[in-house]
Scaffold this active site. Structure first.
Site, short mmCIF file in Angstrom:
data_model
loop_
_atom_site.label_atom_id
_atom_site.label_comp_id
_atom_site.label_asym_id
_atom_site.label_seq_id
_atom_site.Cartn_x
_atom_site.Cartn_y
_atom_site.Cartn_z
N ALA A 170 15.27 17.41 21.66
CA ALA A 170 13.96 18.05 21.65
C ALA A 170 13.82 19.16 22.69
CB ALA A 170 12.87 17.01 21.84
N THR A 171 14.60 19.08 23.76
CA THR A 171 14.55 20.19 24.73
C THR A 171 14.96 21.47 24.01
OG1 THR A 171 15.04 18.70 26.55
CG2 THR A 171 15.47 21.04 26.93
N ASN A 199 4.37 11.78 27.21
CA ASN A 199 5.47 10.89 27.59
C ASN A 199 5.15 10.02 28.80
OD1 ASN A 199 5.71 13.81 28.25
ND2 ASN A 199 7.10 13.04 29.83
N GLN A 224 7.43 11.70 21.25
CA GLN A 224 7.00 10.34 21.58
C GLN A 224 6.25 9.68 20.43
OE1 GLN A 224 7.83 8.62 24.26
NE2 GLN A 224 8.73 10.23 25.51
N ALA A 284 16.24 11.94 18.31
CA ALA A 284 16.64 10.61 17.81
C ALA A 284 16.54 9.51 18.86
CB ALA A 284 18.08 10.69 17.28
N HIS A 285 16.76 9.88 20.14
CA HIS A 285 16.91 8.80 21.12
C HIS A 285 15.61 8.18 21.59
CE1 HIS A 285 16.09 10.66 25.20
NE2 HIS A 285 16.17 11.76 24.49
N THR A 333 28.56 23.61 14.70
CA THR A 333 28.99 22.50 13.83
C THR A 333 28.03 21.33 13.97
OG1 THR A 333 31.29 23.20 14.05
CG2 THR A 333 30.92 20.90 13.39
N CYS A 341 11.39 13.29 40.57
CA CYS A 341 12.21 13.97 41.54
C CYS A 341 12.40 15.42 41.10
CB CYS A 341 13.54 13.26 41.65
SG CYS A 341 14.47 13.77 43.07
N1 PLP Z 1 9.50 16.23 24.91
C1 PLP Z 1 9.03 15.02 25.29
C2 PLP Z 1 7.59 14.71 25.14
C3 PLP Z 1 9.91 14.06 25.81
O1 PLP Z 1 9.44 12.88 26.18
C4 PLP Z 1 11.29 14.40 25.93
C5 PLP Z 1 12.23 13.44 26.52
O2 PLP Z 1 12.17 13.12 27.67
C6 PLP Z 1 11.71 15.67 25.53
C7 PLP Z 1 10.80 16.56 25.03
C8 PLP Z 1 13.14 16.08 25.63
O3 PLP Z 1 13.89 15.47 24.61
P1 PLP Z 1 15.48 15.45 24.64
O4 PLP Z 1 15.84 14.38 25.61
O5 PLP Z 1 15.88 15.11 23.23
O6 PLP Z 1 15.95 16.79 25.04
#
Ligand code: PLP
Length: 387
Positions: free
Chosen positions: A77-78, A157, A185, A206-207, A243, A329
């Site tokens: 997601a980042t 989050n 989330q 996914a995680h 890929t 941190c």
């Molecule tokens: N956006 C939110 C709200 C999240 O909680 C997170 C994960 O910490 C992310 C984005 C980033 O996701 P990823 O770990 O898949 O890059």
């Protein structure tokens, strides 16, 4: 009670979730014999991988109510958040230069907006009300003729607070402005329908829903333009070259299929566990304050400040339970959470916050153990240093 549970206990499901055994089983063949490249169109290895990716795309799309071809795979997601903000900013530069977001967004959104600001875009960061929600009147007042995108997360989050996406979607649609949500989330934890919410773009990973790390996606409504941020072989309709991570994608697909099959029952069960934890803590402890709206909140989230006790010290006293504190941190310094501060908490109250994130594999016996241990630890720490 201890006989029923296994230590350590994991109550940090907003940070990441364990991989569901069904997800692992689905992935394993693609880490061994079925190793083909989904872009190899000249032989069976490639066709097999492509078919698996197509199936996963269908399951992910089904969970959010989109078309399979509207799913663009990313590394997480980042990357999805970066792709949306940078990609829309570039593709719609001639239409405008203004983006609206909120102060409580994830850093993946906030830092990318700060980067865009340095390159000349205008960013409005909406404040949060004390309950964590944005004020829709402030959003109404923030639109300008140059607004190209609104980016507001589905669920926070830290606090689990849910934003009024449907109303935001209507405001954006009425004005012809693209609407993006970081829905990380929310995915698999509550219903998320991109058409009902009038979303044009949504970041998922996914995680956070019992799939593997390093695999995410961006929902891109058909017709929305997006300039790529990674250039290469033109994969994913040219929006994200590289890929495809076939085992990860297969796991993501399975995670979505599993989530969809049990969603209402699971979120009800997890909300029940969360409420049990809340009720026990509040019954025994004074000066325990819930941060953010209880009504508009993810089922598994509880964020509580135990006043006069430092969150970090409390976590160290209950080492066998994995939770997070209201501090993070940054550049080697521990700082109180900017999300909690945005809700009006003092540094002390934010620093005394604990985030409990309950998930699929947590049990009632674990809730009772965690409640008892935190009650005991808070009481002892307060005795040691009465404020
Ligand atoms: N956006 C939110 C709200 C999240 O909680 C997170 C994960 O910490 C992310 C984005 C980033 O996701 P990823 O770990 O898949 O890059």
């Amino acid at each position: 009670m201890a006989a029923q549970i296994k230590l350590p206990i994991y109550f940090d499901n907003h940070a990441t979730t364990p991989v569901d055994p069904q997800v692992l089983d689905a992935m394993l063949p693609y880490l061994s014999g079925k190793f083909g490249n989904a872009a190899s169109h000249s032989h069976g290895f490639g066709w097999e991988a492509e078919a698996a990716v197509d199936m996963a795309r269908k399951h992910i799309a089904a969970l959010i109510g989109s078309l399979p071809q509207e799913i663009v795979f990313t590394s997480g997601a980042t990357e999805s958040d970066n792709l949306v903000l940078l990609g829309v900013a570039e593709a719609y530069r001639t239409k405008g230069d203004h983006i609206i977001t909120a102060v409580t967004e994830h850093r993946a959104v906030l830092d990318t907006c700060a980067h865009l600001e340095k390159t000349g875009y205008r960013i409005t960061r909406l404040p949060a009300r004390p309950d964590g929600l944005i004020d829709l009147d402030q959003l109404r007042g923030a639109f300008t003729p140059g607004t190209i995108l609104v980016s507001i997360m589905a669920a926070n989050n830290e606090t689990g607070v849910l934003q009024p996406l449907e109303e935001i979607g209507t405001l954006c649609r009425e004005r012809g402005v693209l609407f993006h949500s970081d829905a990380v989330q929310a995915l698999g934890r509550m219903p998320l329908d991109v058409n009902k919410l009038q979303l044009d773009l949504a970041s998922i990973t996914a995680h956070k829903c019992y799939g593997p790390k390093g695999c995410g996606a961006l929902y891109v409504r058909s017709g929305v333009k997006l300039a790529p941020i990674i250039h290469g072989g033109g994969h994913e309709h040219g929006m994200r070259s590289g890929t495809l991570n076939v085992p990860g994608i297969v796991g993501f697909g399975k995670a979505c299929e599993v989530a969809q099959s049990g969603l209402p029952e699971e979120s009800c069960r997890i909300a029940g566990l969360r409420n049990r934890l809340r009720d026990r803590l509040l019954a025994e402890l004074d000066d325990a304050i819930i941060n953010g709206s209880m009504e508009h909140r993810l089922p598994g989230n509880l964020n509580i400040s135990f006043l006069n006790v430092e969150g970090e010290t409390l976590m160290a006293a209950v080492k066998e339970v994995a939770v997070s504190s209201g501090a993070a941190c940054h550049s080697d310094k521990i700082e109180p959470s900017y999300v909690l501060k945005a809700l009006g908490l003092s540094d002390e109250a934010a620093g005394s916050a604990i985030r409990f994130g309950l998930g699929r594999f947590n049990t009632e016996a674990e809730v009772d153990y965690v409640a008892e241990r935190f009650i005991d630890a808070v009481k002892k720490l307060r005795e040691l240093s009465p404020a």
